[in-house]
Design a protein around this motif. Structure first.
Motif, PDB file in Angstrom:
ATOM      1  N   LEU A   1       0.720  -1.569  -0.220  1.00 48.69           N
ATOM      2  CA  LEU A   1      -0.041  -0.413   0.471  1.00 48.69           C
ATOM      3  C   LEU A   1       0.884   1.250  -0.747  1.00 48.69           C
ATOM      4  CD1 LEU A   1      -2.560  -0.326   2.270  1.00 48.69           C
ATOM      5  CD2 LEU A   1      -2.719  -0.600   0.073  1.00 48.69           C
ATOM      6  N   ARG A   2       0.438   2.428  -0.386  1.00 47.92           N
ATOM      7  CA  ARG A   2       1.210   3.269  -1.084  1.00 47.92           C
ATOM      8  C   ARG A   2       0.409   4.370  -0.006  1.00 47.92           C
ATOM      9  NH1 ARG A   2       0.569   0.728  -5.389  1.00 47.92           N
ATOM     10  NH2 ARG A   2      -1.123   2.103  -6.222  1.00 47.92           N
ATOM     11  N   PRO A   3       1.495   5.040   1.199  1.00 48.83           N
ATOM     12  CA  PRO A   3       0.004   6.014   1.659  1.00 48.83           C
ATOM     13  C   PRO A   3       1.163   7.266   1.318  1.00 48.83           C
ATOM     14  CG  PRO A   3       2.119   5.289   3.403  1.00 48.83           C
ATOM     15  CD  PRO A   3       2.080   4.174   1.742  1.00 48.83           C
ATOM     16  N   PHE A   4      -0.675   8.544   1.934  1.00 48.09           N
ATOM     17  CA  PHE A   4      -0.295   9.976   1.440  1.00 48.09           C
ATOM     18  C   PHE A   4       0.331  10.072   3.139  1.00 48.09           C
ATOM     19  CE2 PHE A   4      -3.118   9.074  -2.295  1.00 48.09           C
ATOM     20  CZ  PHE A   4      -2.500   9.953  -2.845  1.00 48.09           C
ATOM     21  N   THR A   5       2.138  10.513   3.544  1.00 45.83           N
ATOM     22  CA  THR A   5       2.257  11.102   4.019  1.00 45.83           C
ATOM     23  C   THR A   5       2.244  12.514   4.554  1.00 45.83           C
ATOM     24  OG1 THR A   5       3.721   8.817   4.152  1.00 45.83           O
ATOM     25  CG2 THR A   5       4.281  10.547   5.812  1.00 45.83           C
ATOM     26  N   TYR A   6       1.476  13.179   5.562  1.00 47.47           N
ATOM     27  CA  TYR A   6       1.051  14.263   5.266  1.00 47.47           C
ATOM     28  C   TYR A   6       2.180  14.863   6.739  1.00 47.47           C
ATOM     29  CZ  TYR A   6      -3.252  14.488   2.828  1.00 47.47           C
ATOM     30  OH  TYR A   6      -4.132  14.100   1.880  1.00 47.47           O
ATOM     31  N   CYS A   7       3.254  16.086   6.639  1.00 49.61           N
ATOM     32  CA  CYS A   7       4.586  16.063   7.935  1.00 49.61           C
ATOM     33  C   CYS A   7       3.859  17.525   7.765  1.00 49.61           C
ATOM     34  CB  CYS A   7       5.520  16.053   6.702  1.00 49.61           C
ATOM     35  SG  CYS A   7       6.326  14.144   6.467  1.00 49.61           S
ATOM     36  N   VAL A   8       4.444  18.264   9.025  1.00 50.64           N
ATOM     37  CA  VAL A   8       3.671  19.321   9.013  1.00 50.64           C
ATOM     38  C   VAL A   8       5.147  20.614   8.806  1.00 50.64           C
ATOM     39  CG1 VAL A   8       3.583  20.909  11.107  1.00 50.64           C
ATOM     40  CG2 VAL A   8       2.438  19.036  11.222  1.00 50.64           C
ATOM     41  N   SER A   9       4.935  21.704   8.441  1.00 48.44           N
ATOM     42  CA  SER A   9       6.052  22.794   8.282  1.00 48.44           C
ATOM     43  C   SER A   9       4.991  23.997   8.785  1.00 48.44           C
ATOM     44  CB  SER A   9       5.938  22.729   6.281  1.00 48.44           C
ATOM     45  OG  SER A   9       7.148  23.778   5.823  1.00 48.44           O
ATOM     46  N   GLY A  10       5.819  24.867   9.553  1.00 47.13           N
ATOM     47  CA  GLY A  10       5.806  25.676  10.527  1.00 47.13           C
ATOM     48  C   GLY A  10       4.618  25.464  10.641  1.00 47.13           C
ATOM     49  N   ASP A  11       3.828  26.651  10.941  1.00 46.11           N
ATOM     50  CA  ASP A  11       2.083  26.486  11.220  1.00 46.11           C
ATOM     51  C   ASP A  11       1.176  26.872  10.917  1.00 46.11           C
ATOM     52  OD1 ASP A  11       2.630  29.268  10.891  1.00 46.11           O
ATOM     53  OD2 ASP A  11       2.157  30.211  12.477  1.00 46.11           O
ATOM     54  N   SER A  12       1.339  26.606   9.745  1.00 47.59           N
ATOM     55  CA  SER A  12       0.472  26.503   8.553  1.00 47.59           C
ATOM     56  C   SER A  12       0.615  25.734   7.446  1.00 47.59           C
ATOM     57  CB  SER A  12       0.230  28.057   8.130  1.00 47.59           C
ATOM     58  OG  SER A  12       1.406  28.957   7.812  1.00 47.59           O
ATOM     59  N   PHE A  13       1.501  24.949   7.298  1.00 47.38           N
ATOM     60  CA  PHE A  13       1.502  24.062   6.316  1.00 47.38           C
ATOM     61  C   PHE A  13       1.365  22.573   6.308  1.00 47.38           C
ATOM     62  CE2 PHE A  13       3.702  23.355   2.042  1.00 47.38           C
ATOM     63  CZ  PHE A  13       2.396  24.138   0.900  1.00 47.38           C
ATOM     64  N   LEU A  14       1.660  21.521   5.098  1.00 46.10           N
ATOM     65  CA  LEU A  14       1.082  20.308   4.972  1.00 46.10           C
ATOM     66  C   LEU A  14       2.174  20.286   4.283  1.00 46.10           C
ATOM     67  CD1 LEU A  14      -2.556  19.694   6.330  1.00 46.10           C
ATOM     68  CD2 LEU A  14       0.382  19.175   7.805  1.00 46.10           C
ATOM     69  N   ASN A  15       3.276  19.205   3.931  1.00 43.07           N
ATOM     70  CA  ASN A  15       3.802  18.693   2.697  1.00 43.07           C
ATOM     71  C   ASN A  15       3.263  17.126   3.126  1.00 43.07           C
ATOM     72  OD1 ASN A  15       5.878  20.175   1.696  1.00 43.07           O
ATOM     73  ND2 ASN A  15       6.655  20.178   3.843  1.00 43.07           N
ATOM     74  N   VAL A  16       2.827  16.856   1.822  1.00 49.68           N
ATOM     75  CA  VAL A  16       2.646  15.507   1.512  1.00 49.68           C
ATOM     76  C   VAL A  16       3.154  14.506   0.868  1.00 49.68           C
ATOM     77  CG1 VAL A  16       0.536  14.013   0.976  1.00 49.68           C
ATOM     78  CG2 VAL A  16       0.595  16.434   1.893  1.00 49.68           C
TER      79      VAL A  16
END
Length: 279
Positions: free
Chosen positions: A103-118
């Motif tokens: 399975l290939r998950p979408f991995t959401y990482c927090v960047s700063g206080d308002s942005f997500l890198n997926v």
């Protein structure tokens, strides 16, 4: 004494109409209720990238509960008020478990206080591609295909979709090897397809609703839902409300069943309930 009521609604299939939007009538009724002092928020699995535009017509005074309770999102300031990330060692175990079942998950990482890198593989199923295409142009998050996060110490969410049996199986496996919040549910769009969300330990809509009630000083909590993942937050509510199009299990657990999501039923109930409480 009039109870101070907190109204909390799920989005998809509940507050949103059949086009996955907040209708003009719903926005108007919610704004009227909020102007009269209603404490209203949403609790959703969605991220701020879609919640922000969806609620642009609603004059929210409370933060939105997003990512199944992992975060509170300030709609006015367009920033996280709080967010809980997955411990790095758990993130490693989760990534390995997905890899074992292909399975290939979408991995959401927090960047700063308002942005997500997926992060996600370039290889996508039809459902994954549809999910990506619907969100690729949104602000507040950026997709990185064919890449893995450089580090897994800022992961807030793993999301994956796949055959229902495989999704259910990996969910059971992960519940044995991690204390993270792991849940799966059926995809209402594609038959025989499951969706899985993984958050930090203790994250849930139920816990987030309780925290919001404490923050606002609410003495009565009314929760609206339609899907199985809404049941935990409905159980901690004083009044449990299901929309007519809800799953049978949700309607069975509800105190009240109102009209369908396509008829502005949640907003109408809130406005009517607010007026009745004031009498």
């Amino acid at each position: 004494m009039i109870a101070k009521t907190l109204y909390v609604s799920d989005l998809d299939g509940t507050l949103l109409d059949n086009t996955s939007r907040v209708s003009p009538a719903t926005a108007e009724m919610l704004n009227e209720a909020i102007a009269e002092g209603a404490l209203f928020t949403v609790a959703t699995a969605r991220t701020p990238a879609t919640v922000q535009p969806l609620l642009s017509g609603v004059r929210m005074t409370l933060p939105a509960i997003v990512m199944t309770g992992a975060a509170q999102w300030d709609l006015d300031g367009q920033r996280f008020r709080s967010i809980t990330t997955i411990p790095e060692e758990d993130a490693d175990r989760i990534a390995e478990a997905f890899e074992r079942v292909c399975l290939r998950p979408f991995t959401y990482c927090v960047s700063g206080d308002s942005f997500l890198n997926v992060y996600h593989s370039k290889v996508m199923s039809r459902r994954e591609l549809s999910f990506y295409e619907e969100r690729r142009h949104l602000t507040l998050k950026r997709f990185h295909l064919g890449q893995n996060p450089a580090r897994r110490d800022r992961v807030a969410l793993f999301f994956a979709t796949g055959p229902e049996k495989i999704i259910a199986g990996v969910c059971g496996e992960l519940q044995k090897v991690t204390e993270c919040s792991v849940s799966w549910y059926k995809d209402v769009i594609t038959p025989d397809t499951g969706l899985i969300d993984i958050y930090a330990p203790g994250v849930s809509k139920a816990k987030a609703v309780g925290e919001m009630a404490r923050q606002t000083g609410a003495t009565r909590v009314v929760v609206f839902g339609d899907n199985l993942n809404d049941l935990p937050m409905m159980r901690v509510a004083d009044v449990r409300v299901a929309v007519e199009n809800a799953f049978p299990e949700v309607k069975e657990a509800a105190d009240i069943v109102i009209g369908p999501n396509s008829a502005d039923s949640v907003a109408r109930f809130i406005l009517d309930d607010l007026k009745q409480q004031a009498r």
